[in-house]
Design a protein around this motif. Sequence first.
Motif, PDB file in Angstrom:
ATOM      1  N   THR A  37       0.839  -1.202   0.000  1.00  0.00           N
ATOM      2  CA  THR A  37       0.000   0.000   0.000  1.00  0.00           C
ATOM      3  C   THR A  37       0.875   1.255   0.000  1.00  0.00           C
ATOM      4  O   THR A  37       0.587   2.238  -0.701  1.00  0.00           O
ATOM      5  CB  THR A  37      -0.926   0.013   1.251  1.00  0.00           C
ATOM      6  OG1 THR A  37      -1.635  -1.226   1.318  1.00  0.00           O
ATOM      7  CG2 THR A  37      -1.894   1.177   1.199  1.00  0.00           C
ATOM      8  N   TYR A  38       1.961   1.205   0.755  1.00  0.00           N
ATOM      9  CA  TYR A  38       2.863   2.370   0.824  1.00  0.00           C
ATOM     10  C   TYR A  38       3.412   2.690  -0.560  1.00  0.00           C
ATOM     11  O   TYR A  38       3.373   3.838  -1.012  1.00  0.00           O
ATOM     12  CB  TYR A  38       4.005   2.092   1.809  1.00  0.00           C
ATOM     13  CG  TYR A  38       5.060   3.184   1.803  1.00  0.00           C
ATOM     14  CD1 TYR A  38       6.223   3.049   1.042  1.00  0.00           C
ATOM     15  CD2 TYR A  38       4.871   4.375   2.517  1.00  0.00           C
ATOM     16  CE1 TYR A  38       7.162   4.064   1.010  1.00  0.00           C
ATOM     17  CE2 TYR A  38       5.807   5.384   2.487  1.00  0.00           C
ATOM     18  CZ  TYR A  38       6.967   5.216   1.734  1.00  0.00           C
ATOM     19  OH  TYR A  38       7.905   6.240   1.689  1.00  0.00           O
ATOM     20  N   PHE A  39       3.884   1.648  -1.228  1.00  0.00           N
ATOM     21  CA  PHE A  39       4.495   1.888  -2.539  1.00  0.00           C
ATOM     22  C   PHE A  39       3.450   2.292  -3.569  1.00  0.00           C
ATOM     23  O   PHE A  39       3.676   3.181  -4.394  1.00  0.00           O
ATOM     24  CB  PHE A  39       5.269   0.641  -3.017  1.00  0.00           C
ATOM     25  CG  PHE A  39       6.593   0.478  -2.329  1.00  0.00           C
ATOM     26  CD1 PHE A  39       6.772  -0.426  -1.288  1.00  0.00           C
ATOM     27  CD2 PHE A  39       7.687   1.253  -2.711  1.00  0.00           C
ATOM     28  CE1 PHE A  39       7.996  -0.554  -0.652  1.00  0.00           C
ATOM     29  CE2 PHE A  39       8.923   1.125  -2.070  1.00  0.00           C
ATOM     30  CZ  PHE A  39       9.067   0.225  -1.028  1.00  0.00           C
ATOM     31  N   GLU A  40       2.288   1.653  -3.503  1.00  0.00           N
ATOM     32  CA  GLU A  40       1.254   1.977  -4.494  1.00  0.00           C
ATOM     33  C   GLU A  40       0.740   3.396  -4.301  1.00  0.00           C
ATOM     34  O   GLU A  40       0.457   4.099  -5.267  1.00  0.00           O
ATOM     35  CB  GLU A  40       0.124   0.945  -4.420  1.00  0.00           C
ATOM     36  CG  GLU A  40       0.468  -0.339  -5.170  1.00  0.00           C
ATOM     37  CD  GLU A  40      -0.451  -1.497  -4.818  1.00  0.00           C
ATOM     38  OE1 GLU A  40      -1.329  -1.332  -3.925  1.00  0.00           O
ATOM     39  OE2 GLU A  40      -0.288  -2.558  -5.428  1.00  0.00           O
ATOM     40  N   SER A  41       0.628   3.782  -3.032  1.00  0.00           N
ATOM     41  CA  SER A  41       0.143   5.160  -2.785  1.00  0.00           C
ATOM     42  C   SER A  41       1.225   6.177  -3.174  1.00  0.00           C
ATOM     43  O   SER A  41       0.920   7.250  -3.698  1.00  0.00           O
ATOM     44  CB  SER A  41      -0.263   5.313  -1.329  1.00  0.00           C
ATOM     45  OG  SER A  41       0.859   5.140  -0.487  1.00  0.00           O
ATOM     46  N   SER A  42       2.512   5.838  -2.955  1.00  0.00           N
ATOM     47  CA  SER A  42       3.577   6.780  -3.351  1.00  0.00           C
ATOM     48  C   SER A  42       3.610   6.936  -4.857  1.00  0.00           C
ATOM     49  O   SER A  42       3.885   8.005  -5.386  1.00  0.00           O
ATOM     50  CB  SER A  42       4.938   6.269  -2.875  1.00  0.00           C
ATOM     51  OG  SER A  42       4.972   6.181  -1.477  1.00  0.00           O
ATOM     52  N   PHE A  43       3.351   5.821  -5.566  1.00  0.00           N
ATOM     53  CA  PHE A  43       3.419   5.854  -7.025  1.00  0.00           C
ATOM     54  C   PHE A  43       2.028   5.923  -7.648  1.00  0.00           C
ATOM     55  O   PHE A  43       1.797   5.401  -8.734  1.00  0.00           O
ATOM     56  CB  PHE A  43       4.164   4.612  -7.552  1.00  0.00           C
ATOM     57  CG  PHE A  43       5.656   4.718  -7.407  1.00  0.00           C
ATOM     58  CD1 PHE A  43       6.287   4.273  -6.246  1.00  0.00           C
ATOM     59  CD2 PHE A  43       6.427   5.280  -8.404  1.00  0.00           C
ATOM     60  CE1 PHE A  43       7.659   4.383  -6.106  1.00  0.00           C
ATOM     61  CE2 PHE A  43       7.807   5.386  -8.270  1.00  0.00           C
ATOM     62  CZ  PHE A  43       8.431   4.931  -7.120  1.00  0.00           C
ATOM     63  N   GLU A  44       1.106   6.561  -6.947  1.00  0.00           N
ATOM     64  CA  GLU A  44      -0.241   6.707  -7.472  1.00  0.00           C
ATOM     65  C   GLU A  44      -0.188   7.441  -8.811  1.00  0.00           C
ATOM     66  O   GLU A  44       0.546   8.406  -8.979  1.00  0.00           O
ATOM     67  CB  GLU A  44      -1.070   7.512  -6.472  1.00  0.00           C
ATOM     68  CG  GLU A  44      -2.557   7.335  -6.667  1.00  0.00           C
ATOM     69  CD  GLU A  44      -3.318   8.076  -5.585  1.00  0.00           C
ATOM     70  OE1 GLU A  44      -2.727   8.367  -4.517  1.00  0.00           O
ATOM     71  OE2 GLU A  44      -4.485   8.381  -5.824  1.00  0.00           O
ATOM     72  N   ASN A  45      -0.954   6.972  -9.750  1.00  0.00           N
ATOM     73  CA  ASN A  45      -0.985   7.557 -11.097  1.00  0.00           C
ATOM     74  C   ASN A  45       0.328   7.391 -11.851  1.00  0.00           C
ATOM     75  O   ASN A  45       0.589   8.108 -12.822  1.00  0.00           O
ATOM     76  CB  ASN A  45      -1.353   9.049 -11.061  1.00  0.00           C
ATOM     77  CG  ASN A  45      -2.737   9.275 -10.516  1.00  0.00           C
ATOM     78  OD1 ASN A  45      -3.643   8.441 -10.717  1.00  0.00           O
ATOM     79  ND2 ASN A  45      -2.930  10.362  -9.806  1.00  0.00           N
ATOM     80  N   CYS A  46       1.154   6.481 -11.413  1.00  0.00           N
ATOM     81  CA  CYS A  46       2.383   6.200 -12.174  1.00  0.00           C
ATOM     82  C   CYS A  46       2.185   4.893 -12.916  1.00  0.00           C
ATOM     83  O   CYS A  46       1.908   3.862 -12.307  1.00  0.00           O
ATOM     84  CB  CYS A  46       3.574   6.041 -11.235  1.00  0.00           C
ATOM     85  SG  CYS A  46       4.092   7.576 -10.507  1.00  0.00           S
ATOM     86  N   ILE A  47       2.357   4.922 -14.228  1.00  0.00           N
ATOM     87  CA  ILE A  47       2.070   3.714 -15.007  1.00  0.00           C
ATOM     88  C   ILE A  47       3.243   2.751 -15.014  1.00  0.00           C
ATOM     89  O   ILE A  47       3.138   1.640 -15.509  1.00  0.00           O
ATOM     90  CB  ILE A  47       1.672   4.056 -16.452  1.00  0.00           C
ATOM     91  CG1 ILE A  47       2.825   4.811 -17.178  1.00  0.00           C
ATOM     92  CG2 ILE A  47       0.396   4.871 -16.483  1.00  0.00           C
ATOM     93  CD1 ILE A  47       2.653   4.873 -18.669  1.00  0.00           C
TER      94      ILE A  47
END
Lengths: 507, 370, 355
Positions: A37-47
Motif C-alpha cells: 500500500t505504501y508503494f502503491e500510494s507513493s506511485f499513485e498515477n504512475c504507469i
Amino acid sequence: MFYLIKNILERKILPGTEKKLIKKIMPVSGSLEENLTYFESSFENCIDLRVRKFKIKSNNAAIITLDGMVDKETLAISVLNPILKSNLPENEQILKQYEYMKDEVLSTSEQMECFNYEDAMSSLMAGCTLFLIEGVPRILSIEVQGFESRPISEPVTEVTQKGSREGFVEKIKVNITLIRRRIKNPNLKFERMVIGSVSKTPICLFYLDDMVSPKILDDVKKRLKEVNLKYVLSAEYLIPYLEEKNSFSLFNAVWVSERPDSVCGKISEGRIGILVDGAPNAVILPYLFAEYFQTMDDYNQRPYFASLIRILKYMSFFISMLLPGIYVALGTFNPEVFPTEVINKLAASIGDTPFPLLFETLIILFIYEIMREAGLRLPRALGHAVSIVGALVIGETAVTSGLIGAPTLMVVALTAISSYVIPNLYEPVALLRLVFAVVGGVMGVLGITLLFTMTLIGVCAKNNYGVPFTTSISPFKFGEMRDVFIRAGWKVLSRNYKKVQNTTKNK
Amino acid sequence: MKKVSIIIISFLLLVFISGCMQVAQVNEKLIIQAMGVDLSDEEYIITVQALDVESAGGKDLVAAKKVKIFKARGYSIQDAMVNIKSQSGGKPIYSQAILLIMGEEIAKSGVGVFIDFFIRNYDFSPGVNVLVARGKACDILTTKIDEKIITAEKLASISKEGMDANNSVNSNMGQFIGDVKCENRGAIAGYIMSEELDEKNALVVDKIAFFNGDKLVGVLDPEESKGYLFIKGKSFGISDLVYSPDFLDITYTASNSKSKIKVYLQEDKLSVSIDMNVSLYVSESNVGVNCESDSSNIESLVSDRIKDLAKKAIKKSIIDNKTDIFGFSCRFLKFNFQYVKENDLDLVEMLQDAEYNIKVKTKLVSAKSY
Amino acid sequence: MGKEYKISPYQIFSMFFLIHIFTALTYSPKLSFSKGLWDLMLSAIISLLLSFVLETPSYVLYKKYQSCNMFSGKLGVVYMIIYAIYFIWVACYVFSLMRVFIISVMSPETPVILLSIFAFMGAMYSAHKGVHAIARTSVMIVFFVFLSLIFIALSLLPKIKTENYLPFMSSGAEETINGVIYMMSRNFSLPAIAVILPLIEGNKKATLTIWNVVTHFFSLIIIFLTVGSLGKYLETQIFQIYSVTRIAEVGVFRRLDAVYVATLAMGSFITFSEFCYFFSFVCSNIKKQTVKEISVLLGAIAIFVFGLCIPQSKEFYYFIFNRYILLIYNIIAAFILPLIFLVKKLIIENRSKRK
C-alpha cells in the motif's frame, strides 16, 4: 540564480516548512499489504510501477519493479525462477526462510537489505527490484538493472587524432568501470554521495588515496554537502558550489571532461574527480590555467610536434582574444604602426564602408556569434544551409555591397578560427574579445594594455583550494615548464610525478 | 556594496563611450608621405605629398601608389599646415612621412628657424630622410615622370640609390639635427636636383650639401662627394674614371674600404693623418689593357686619384667654407677635451691651417676579365 | 584584503623591476635640469652603490627581528603616516608623469581624463586583489618586457655611432651629481622594501643584490643605446628614450615605439597598483576595521584627485615633485626610519639582556 536560491535558504527558512525539512524515517512493516500500500500510494498515477504478487509455499510475497528499469530476463532467471522453485525448509520461521532465500537461493551478484522505506525507495528508483515477503520487516533490494543507455562512444567535444575513442556515458557505473580499467590500483577510491533534495542524484567522488591532499578532499566534501539544490541534472550544476565563494571569474576553476583517459591523467596528479549519474562527463578539480592548453593528443604525439602545437595554442588564444581589439585600436588611433601599403588599403576599405571601424568589427562579431549558435541548434540536415548563408551573406554580399570591409572580415575570420583551437576557452574568449574591441575603439592601445593587465591580474588572483590558478607560470616553477609551453619527452615527464597541491601555496 | 559598484561601473561605461566621439577614422586623415619647405617673400611655402586613399582600394596596385599634392603658404610651418588642413579636409598624420626636402633658399637662410616644428612634433620620426633641393622643394615634389607625380617612396629610394652609388649620403632627421646643434661638426644632406634628359625629367642625387651651423654654405660636386665618402670609409660601390696617358681610361669600382683617421697636435698645429685601405676591381677598361700584369700601375693610379678626391673634398668644406663635415674636430675633442677647454681652441679654424697626410693603399681584387 | 601572502624572491624582483622600468624609460635630463644623458652612466653606477647603503638598515632589521612590525605602538603611528603619505605622493608622481607623457607625446584623440579614470579603476581593482595577484602578474609582464626590450636593443645596435660618445664629465661633475640626485630621488623601490620585506620569503640578500645590479645595469644599457643612436638630437627631446625607439626597426617591424608605449603603460599601471596596495598595507595596521576595508578606495581616490590637480599648475608641479624633496623623503623612508627602529630594537634588547 543559484546564489539567489542559496542565499534565501541560508538566511531564512520560510515558516511552516520546518516540518518538511525534518524527514521522518519510517521503518518497513512486517505486513506485506501495508508495504505494498505504501508503494502503491507513493506511485499513485504512475504507469511504470509493477507489482508481482506470488506465493512461496504458503507465504505471500511480492516483487516491485519500475517498468523499463529492470532486465526482465535476468529477473525471471535469477530471481523469480530460483525463488519459486526453491526448496524452502517448511517448518522454519519465516525470517529464517527469508534468510535462506537471500543467502542460498537467489543467484544475483548484488543485493541489499532495506530496513526503511527511504532506502527501499532509493533502490527502486535506481532500477533495483524489491522483494517483499509477508511477516518479514525487511525489503530485499536486488540489482537487476537493465534500463536502456547509450553505448560507449567517442567524445563529441574533446576529439583526438590518436588515443582512446571511449567517452563517458550517462550511467555512473559504466563511468566508474571506465576509470577503474585504466587505473588498476586499490588506492583509487570511489565514494558515493547523493545530491539534490528531490532528484536524489547519485554522485561519486573518486581520487587516488596516496596522491590526493586530505585538506582539499575534506574541503570538496564539505562543499558538496552544502549543495542545496533540489534537482541536479548535469555535472555543471555543481560547479558554482565547487568554486571559491564570491569569486566572479571568466575562467573555470573546475574542469568538465568527457574523456576517461584525461580524467585518469588528472587524478594521478592528486586531483579529485566527481561523476554525476546521468551526466556523460566528470568534474575534475582543482583546475589550472595552463591545462586549458593541454589535450590528450599532446601526449600521443612526438614531443617536438606537441610543443609546436602547444605554442600554437597559446598564440591562438592571444589572437582570438586580442586581435579584433588591437586591429580596431591601431586602425583608429595609431595607424602609424602599419606599413604604408597596409594603411593605404585599410584607409581605402574604411572609406568605402559607411560605418566606423569599431562598429563594423562589432557587427561582424555579432553576426558570427549568431551564425555559430544557429549552426549548433539547427538539425544536421539543415546545417549546410548555415554555411551557405554565411558564406554568401557575409563573405560575398556584405563585402561587395560595401557594408563591410574585407580587412575587417578577414580579421574576424582569423579570430573565429583561432578560438576553435582551444574550445574550452571559447566562452571567456568570446566575451573578452568583445570587451577588448570596445575598449580598443574607445581608448586605443593604452586602453587595451590596461585592460589586458587587469585581466591578467584577475586571472592571477584566482586560487582554487589553496592552489594558485596560474601555477607553473606564476608562481613560476622551472621544473613544471616541461609541460606548460612545451611538452617534454616521457623520460623527462616521468621523472617526478607532480602533485597539484604541492605547488607553492600563498604565492 | 557590490550593487553600488555595479551601478557606478555601468554609469562609467556610458561615460567611456564618449572616448570615441571625437575620433576621425584613418580615411578622414591626411597621411603625409613627404614635405617640402620653401621660403618666398618671408613666407613659408609648404608642399605636402599625401596618400590618395580614395584610389587605393581594390587590387589595382598602380592606383594604390597615387599621391595628392597640397601646397599652402603661412608665416610659420604650423600656420601653413593649418591652411593645408583646411584645403584637404583631413587631420594631418606625420607618422608615415619618409622624406623632408628643403629648398635651397631656405637652407641658406638657416634651418634653425623652421626645424623646431619637426622636432617638437613627436609624430615625425627622427628617421625621416632629409634632402636639400636645388631651387625649390615644391618643384621636386611635383616632378612628373611618365605623366605621374613621383612618389615619396620613389624619391627616398632615389636618394638611397644615390647612397649605394656612393655619390651621396642618406641623412636622416636625427643625424641632421644632431649635427646642426653640434658646434664642431657640420651637417650634411643629400642634394637633389631635377635634370631634363631627352625631354624627360630625371631626378638625381649625386651631390652633398653641407651646412655650417644651420646655414647651407656649399655643395660638394660628385667628385668631392666621392672624396668625402672615401675619407669616411663608406666607399663601397663607388665607381670612378681614371685617366692615364698609358691606358687612356679605366673605370674602377671600390668593393671595400677602411679609413683610419688620427688627429693630433704637432707644435701647436693640428695634423690630420688619413690612412685608407681600398679594395677595388676594374669594371671597364680599354681593349688591350692587361689588368693582371698592369695591376700595380692601376693601383698606383687609383691611389693618386683617391688622394686627389679627398683633398678636393677637404678643400671645399674645411678650407674654403670652414665646415668640418668629416668629424676631425670631434675626434680630437674626444681625447683632448681638457686641453681644448682650457685653451679655448677653435678647432675648425685650426683645421683650416692643419697639415693633411693622406695615404691610400689600394688593392686590385679582381679584374673580372683579362 | 584577505590574509597576507608570502612573496617569493623572483616575484619581488619582478615587482620592483617594473617600478624601475617606469622610471628608467622616462629618464628626462630636461626634467632633472641636466644637459645630456651620457653622464647618467656614471650616475647609475654611483646610484647602485648608494642603493646598497640605503637598503642595509631594512635588511638588517628584518634579518635580526623577522616578525617585527614597524607600525606598532605610538612610534608606529608616526611611521604609518609618513609611509602612507610617501606612497600616495609617489603614486601621484607616477600618475601625473604618465599623463604628461600621454598628453605631450601621444596627443591621443581620446580624452585623457577617460584614460585616467580607467587606470584609476584598474589600479583599485588590482590593489584590492592583493599583493599575490600583483606579484604573479608582474612575473608575466616582466617576461614580455624583457623580450620587447631585447628586441628594441638589438634593432638599435646597428644605429650606434661612436662619435656620439663624448668623454665622461665633459660638462663637469655637476651633471653626474645632478644625475645621481635624479636617480636616487626616483628610486621608489627602496622605501617599499622597508615596508614589504617581512612578506618576502627566500634569500632576501641575493634577491635584493640581484635586483639592484640588474636594474642599474639595465639603465646603463638604455643610456648607452640611446646616446649612441641619436647623439645631440636627444637634447631637443623631453622623453629621450621614447624618441630613440622611434628609429628602431628590424626588417618589416618598424615604429617599435608602440612596444615602448605598451611597456610603459604596463609598467606604470603595475607601479600605480603597487603603491596603491602599499598604502592600504600600511593602513591595514589601523585598528578600525572600516578604515582598513576602504583604505584601497581612499588611497586610489587620493592618488587620482591629486594626480589630476597637481599638474594643473606647472610651478606647483615642479615644487611638489622637486628632486631634492623626493630625495630627502626617499632617504627618510628607506634609510632613516628603519635605522631608528633598528636602533630602538637593539637598545631594548640590550636592556633586557642586562636585566
